[in-house]
Design a protein around this motif. Structure first.
Motif, short mmCIF file in Angstrom:
data_model
loop_
_atom_site.label_atom_id
_atom_site.label_comp_id
_atom_site.label_asym_id
_atom_site.label_seq_id
_atom_site.Cartn_x
_atom_site.Cartn_y
_atom_site.Cartn_z
N SER A 20 0.51 -1.25 0.07
CA SER A 20 0.30 -0.02 -0.13
C SER A 20 0.92 1.83 -0.28
CB SER A 20 -1.33 0.05 1.33
OG SER A 20 -1.89 0.87 1.47
N PRO A 21 1.23 2.45 -1.28
CA PRO A 21 1.36 3.51 -0.68
C PRO A 21 1.59 4.39 0.34
CG PRO A 21 0.66 3.55 -3.04
CD PRO A 21 -0.62 2.27 -1.81
N GLY A 22 2.22 4.50 0.17
CA GLY A 22 2.28 5.50 1.60
C GLY A 22 4.18 5.86 1.97
N PRO A 23 4.20 7.34 3.20
CA PRO A 23 5.51 7.84 3.63
C PRO A 23 6.59 7.50 3.24
CG PRO A 23 4.18 9.09 4.88
CD PRO A 23 2.86 7.18 4.35
N ASN A 24 6.79 6.03 3.53
CA ASN A 24 7.88 5.46 3.31
C ASN A 24 8.13 4.66 1.71
OD1 ASN A 24 8.14 5.37 6.18
ND2 ASN A 24 6.85 3.32 6.47
N MET A 25 7.29 4.41 1.35
CA MET A 25 7.04 3.83 -0.18
C MET A 25 8.03 4.94 -1.03
SD MET A 25 4.97 1.74 -2.83
CE MET A 25 4.51 0.59 -2.07
N ILE A 26 7.06 5.90 -0.71
CA ILE A 26 7.84 7.03 -1.34
C ILE A 26 8.75 7.27 -1.65
CG2 ILE A 26 6.77 9.63 -1.74
CD1 ILE A 26 4.42 7.23 -2.93
N TYR A 27 9.07 7.70 -0.16
CA TYR A 27 10.26 8.41 0.16
C TYR A 27 11.63 7.53 -0.46
CZ TYR A 27 14.61 9.33 2.60
OH TYR A 27 16.02 9.13 2.99
N LEU A 28 10.99 6.25 -0.26
CA LEU A 28 12.16 5.34 -0.94
C LEU A 28 12.35 4.55 -2.45
CD1 LEU A 28 11.25 1.44 1.34
CD2 LEU A 28 13.47 3.29 1.42
N ILE A 29 11.35 5.46 -3.28
CA ILE A 29 11.34 4.77 -4.13
C ILE A 29 11.62 6.35 -4.37
CG2 ILE A 29 9.88 5.30 -6.26
CD1 ILE A 29 7.56 3.95 -5.21
N SER A 30 11.60 7.85 -4.00
CA SER A 30 11.89 8.77 -5.06
C SER A 30 13.87 9.15 -4.28
CB SER A 30 11.91 10.20 -3.72
OG SER A 30 9.94 9.62 -3.86
N ARG A 31 14.09 7.96 -3.49
CA ARG A 31 15.63 8.08 -3.25
C ARG A 31 16.00 7.13 -4.19
NH1 ARG A 31 18.05 12.65 -1.31
NH2 ARG A 31 16.87 12.93 0.31
N SER A 32 15.85 6.39 -4.49
CA SER A 32 16.50 5.67 -5.85
C SER A 32 15.86 5.86 -7.30
CB SER A 32 15.28 4.46 -5.92
OG SER A 32 14.85 3.52 -4.74
N LEU A 33 15.09 6.96 -7.65
CA LEU A 33 15.24 7.39 -8.64
C LEU A 33 16.15 9.09 -8.87
CD1 LEU A 33 11.79 7.75 -9.15
CD2 LEU A 33 12.66 5.74 -10.52
N SER A 34 16.14 9.22 -7.59
CA SER A 34 16.83 10.25 -8.11
C SER A 34 18.37 10.44 -7.88
CB SER A 34 16.82 11.81 -6.79
OG SER A 34 17.01 11.45 -5.39
N GLN A 35 18.93 9.01 -6.90
CA GLN A 35 20.62 9.13 -5.94
C GLN A 35 20.49 7.28 -6.26
OE1 GLN A 35 20.81 11.05 -2.43
NE2 GLN A 35 23.16 10.51 -2.06
N GLY A 36 20.01 6.44 -7.12
CA GLY A 36 20.05 5.44 -7.14
C GLY A 36 19.97 4.13 -5.95
N LYS A 37 20.63 3.09 -6.69
CA LYS A 37 20.03 1.48 -5.66
C LYS A 37 20.62 1.42 -4.23
CE LYS A 37 19.25 -0.77 -9.77
NZ LYS A 37 19.80 -1.91 -10.43
#
Length: 211
Positions: A20-37
């Motif tokens: 389920s989408p939430g703050p944790n998931m959004i943060y992890l996705i954002s970091r992965s897309l902007s700064q890498g795995k």
């Protein structure tokens, strides 16, 4: 110890919740897309540490409440049913179009800051504490032994599932973002599936006979 069939139901419910989408998931996705795995993985360890904090607080809290207040177990279970139904309603009402529409323009941060932000994102989210306080009691029964040990048992399962799923999301963030953008119907399917599982779980708990 909690019976195996109850643990399987809890594992399934935990799987649905972590998807389920939430703050944790959004943060992890954002970091992965902007700064890498690597940045996403470091952030994930921070988020998991936040889960451990909530689990410890709730586990000791539930133990104290159940021993101090008569009928507290029944009351908490009833509140849990209401909260699960609220989560199902909120899921359907959510206006988010794509769970991978995270902020891909975040500035690059050092590992320690990535970890700390992931930790605080989880620890300072009051919905997480409410989730554990309402969700765990649905699978804890005094006749199965120590409430504290049952809480830890559920906590370990929830952490393992959350870590594995979020790690997969972090590693595959870019590819999954492209896939979801081309298949938007799956966003609606995910929302209805999530709401259905939460409602079903709430109904199951509401009509369960007390032992």
């Amino acid at each position: 110890m909690i019976p195996t069939n109850e643990l399987l139901v809890f594992a399934l419910a935990s799987l649905v919740m972590v998807l389920s989408p939430g703050p944790n998931m959004i943060y992890l996705i954002s970091r992965s897309l902007s700064q890498g795995k690597q940045a996403g993985i470091i952030s994930l360890f921070g988020v998991i540490s936040g889960f451990i904090f909530h689990i410890l607080m709730v586990s000791f809290g539930l133990t104290a409440i159940f021993f101090a207040v008569p009928y507290a177990f029944i009351i908490v279970k009833f509140l849990g049913v209401c909260y699960l139904l609220y989560l199902a309603y909120s899921t359907l009402r959510s206006g988010r179009k794509n769970i991978f529409d995270g902020d891909s323009t975040l500035k690059k941060d050092k590992p320690i800051k990535l970890f700390n932000i992931g930790l605080l994102t989880n620890v300072l989210n009051p919905k997480m504490a409410l989730f554990y306080l309402s969700f765990f009691p649905q699978f804890i029964k005094p006749e199965h032994g120590s409430i504290l040990s049952q809480s830890f048992q559920l906590g370990i399962i929830q952490i393992i599932i959350s870590f594995c799923i979020n790690l997969l999301i972090v590693i595959s963030a870019a590819k999954m973002a492209i896939w979801f953008s081309k298949n938007p119907i799956w966003i609606r399917v995910q929302k209805w599936f999530m709401a259905s599982v939460l409602t079903g779980l709430a109904v199951k708990i509401a009509f369960a006979k007390a032992k």
